[in-house]
Write a protein that holds these residues in place. Structure first.
Motif, mmCIF file in Angstrom:
data_model
loop_
_atom_site.group_PDB
_atom_site.id
_atom_site.type_symbol
_atom_site.label_atom_id
_atom_site.label_comp_id
_atom_site.label_asym_id
_atom_site.label_seq_id
_atom_site.Cartn_x
_atom_site.Cartn_y
_atom_site.Cartn_z
ATOM 1 N N ARG A 78 -16.938 0.627 -8.622
ATOM 2 C CA ARG A 78 -16.532 1.741 -7.780
ATOM 3 C C ARG A 78 -15.024 1.914 -7.893
ATOM 4 O O ARG A 78 -14.260 0.996 -7.571
ATOM 5 C CB ARG A 78 -16.897 1.498 -6.324
ATOM 6 C CG ARG A 78 -16.677 2.723 -5.433
ATOM 7 C CD ARG A 78 -16.792 2.344 -3.981
ATOM 8 N NE ARG A 78 -16.932 3.507 -3.115
ATOM 9 C CZ ARG A 78 -16.524 3.541 -1.848
ATOM 10 N NH1 ARG A 78 -15.958 2.475 -1.310
ATOM 11 N NH2 ARG A 78 -16.693 4.629 -1.114
ATOM 12 N N LEU A 79 -14.618 3.081 -8.374
ATOM 13 C CA LEU A 79 -13.203 3.402 -8.473
ATOM 14 C C LEU A 79 -12.756 4.164 -7.227
ATOM 15 O O LEU A 79 -13.520 4.964 -6.674
ATOM 16 C CB LEU A 79 -12.914 4.250 -9.709
ATOM 17 C CG LEU A 79 -13.378 3.695 -11.061
ATOM 18 C CD1 LEU A 79 -12.942 4.645 -12.174
ATOM 19 C CD2 LEU A 79 -12.843 2.305 -11.291
ATOM 20 N N SER A 80 -11.521 3.908 -6.832
ATOM 21 C CA SER A 80 -10.920 4.635 -5.715
ATOM 22 C C SER A 80 -9.593 5.217 -6.163
ATOM 23 O O SER A 80 -8.926 4.663 -7.037
ATOM 24 C CB SER A 80 -10.676 3.708 -4.528
ATOM 25 O OG SER A 80 -11.871 3.128 -4.055
ATOM 26 N N CYS A 81 -9.213 6.307 -5.543
ATOM 27 C CA CYS A 81 -7.916 6.927 -5.836
ATOM 28 C C CYS A 81 -7.381 7.530 -4.548
ATOM 29 O O CYS A 81 -8.005 8.430 -3.975
ATOM 30 C CB CYS A 81 -8.054 7.992 -6.906
ATOM 31 S SG CYS A 81 -6.561 8.954 -7.160
ATOM 32 N N ALA A 82 -6.249 7.025 -4.111
ATOM 33 C CA ALA A 82 -5.646 7.493 -2.866
ATOM 34 C C ALA A 82 -4.402 8.315 -3.150
ATOM 35 O O ALA A 82 -3.533 7.891 -3.920
ATOM 36 C CB ALA A 82 -5.287 6.302 -1.981
#
Length: 120
Positions: free
Chosen positions: A19-23
């Motif tokens: 699971r990739l996240s980008c904030a």
């Protein structure tokens, strides 16, 4: 100044999940479309998935049914759930977002990328 920071990349075996996240952070007024692109060695950067501010999504044919893009507007964050990973999914994954800063015009911003490696 607006920044996008990705996280969640790594090494996984074929068939596994990541699971990739980008904030997004900084002086943000609003965020329109958010998305993920990827670039494998020797290849051009290609679209993986987009998600509009209202939640409508678009996927590359190669990831349909395996990847799911979502976003949390309260956290200015976009996610990419990747299941049933294949060696050909190996690439650097880049987050992008069309953002209007508080005192500037809307433009596309990019993260620095996170490496996903899928072993066979």
């Amino acid at each position: 100044q607006v920044q996008l920071v990705e996280s969640g990349g790594g090494l996984v075996q074929a068939g596994g999940s990541l699971r990739l996240s980008c904030a997004a952070s900084g002086s943000i007024f609003s965020i329109n479309t958010m998305g993920w692109y990827r670039q494998a060695p020797g290849n051009q950067r290609e679209l993986v998935a987009h998600i509009a501010s209202g939640g409508s999504t678009n996927y590359a044919d190669s990831v349909k049914g395996r990847f799911t893009i979502s976003r949390d507007n309260a956290k200015n964050t976009v996610y990419l759930q990747m299941n049933s990973l294949k060696p050909e999914d190996t690439a650097v994954y880049y987050c992008t977002a069309n953002i209007k800063p508080r005192i500037s015009y809307a433009m596309d911003y990019w993260g620095k990328g996170t490496l996903v490696t899928v072993s066979s």
